[in-house]
Design a protein around this motif. Structure first.
Motif: not given
Length: 336
Positions: A223-234, A296-313
């Motif tokens: 299993n490839a497991v990626v944890e993503v911590k986003v802003d509290y109000f996202a 690859a998942l981390r890179a794709a998640v970063r691009d997706a969140l940046e394109a949608a203007d969703v900040p990480l924690a």
């Protein structure tokens, strides 16, 4: 018995030559039909037994080379997946190396053991037939065995553990394992010691008898497991959809997509802190490919969140500053 036979064959000083020849031939014939015949039978039976045992050893090693465990037969055979697993093992170069090494090691040990045991038994039985008292040999062997058992307990434990490890196919060359004392890639598997290369390049020699538990990270599937911590109000639903899209893009990627098995699972609110909400992406992969898929998942998640203007924690202010710099850059006219 040998001396008495020789005395009966050798002529006496005053004996009749014709009678001596007759008596010697009769004694020799008696010995050949008695102990001689038994010695011949012992040697033949020993040779046949060794041949049969070697055939069995060959069958065992060929079975190991097929890539299935000896303990997974009969009532111990898995209910499903055996044919698929065998096919996957046959096309894997790493699995081929593992099977070859396992078969070679086990075959060599079993052949040597069979030759020593059967040869020793044959020699003792032949000595018994020619009149040699074998009781001292047996007593000496027992004493040596007891001394060896007390003096080399750890060595015997290592060999037995290594033998069962090979038979059960717990790990092999190329696997990434965690044996407690060391973690890394298996470089060599022996009956007494396993060599493991860790991430820093250190080569660890781990006695097989010291391995109380073994964690294999590259056997069967992973299993490839990626944890993503986003802003509290996202918006968690929006982030969930973005992670699903990112996983789908990775599955369609020509480089790592072949290692992806099934559809990724995205779980929301895995953890909740004062400044972050944790989401988890879990993607099943082929063995030893989970790290490449995770990157690859981390890179794709970063691009997706940046394109949608969703900040990480903790990155809300950094995201605002990034937006301002991007807007200023896009709004600046070209110098030409």
């Amino acid at each position: 018995m040998i001396l008495s036979t020789l005395r009966s064959v050798l002529p006496a000083a005053d004996a009749d030559p014709g009678a001596v020849v007759t008596d010697g031939a009769s004694a020799l014939m008696t010995w050949l039909l008695g102990p001689g015949l038994r010695i011949g039978l012992i040697i033949v039976i020993g040779a046949v037994s060794l041949l049969v045992v070697r055939r069995l050893i060959k069958a065992v090693t060929e079975h190991i080379a097929d890539g299935t465990s000896l303990l997974q037969r009969g009532i111990g055979k898995p209910l499903a997946g055996t044919e698929v697993a065998a096919a996957l093992r046959k096309v894997s170069p790493v699995a081929n190396v593992r099977r070859t090494q396992r078969a070679r090691t086990i075959g060599s040990v079993l052949r040597s053991t069979a030759g020593i045991v059967i040869g020793s038994i044959v020699v003792l039985l032949v000595l018994d037939q020619v009149g040699v008292n074998i009781a001292p040999f047996i007593a000496s062997a027992g004493i040596v065995g007891v001394a060896f058992g007390f003096g080399a307990q750890s060595l015997v434990k290592d060999f037995l553990s290594g033998l069962f490890m090979l038979l059960e196919d717990q790990y092999g060359v190329g696997d990434v394992v965690d044996v407690g004392a060391a973690q890394g890639t298996v470089e060599s598997v022996g009956l007494r010691v396993t060599k493991i290369r860790d991430a820093d390049g250190t080569l660890w020699y781990v006695p097989n008898g010291t391995m109380l538990r073994v964690g294999n990270k590259t056997q069967g599937w992973a299993n490839a497991v990626v944890e993503v911590k986003v802003d509290y109000f996202a918006d968690l639903q929006q982030v969930h959809d973005l992670l699903v899209e990112a996983a789908a893009r990775v599955a369609a990627d020509p480089e790592v997509g072949s290692a992806v098995e099934g559809v990724a699972t995205v779980t929301s609110a895995e953890d909740l802190t004062f400044d972050a909400v944790t989401l988890k992406v879990t993607q099943r992969t082929a063995p030893s490919r989970q790290w490449a898929v995770a990157r690859a998942l981390r890179a794709a998640v970063r691009d997706a969140l940046e394109a949608a203007d969703v900040p990480l924690a903790g990155q809300r202010d950094a995201l605002v500053a990034h937006r301002e710099r991007r807007a200023a850059t896009e709004g600046t006219p070209d110098a030409g």
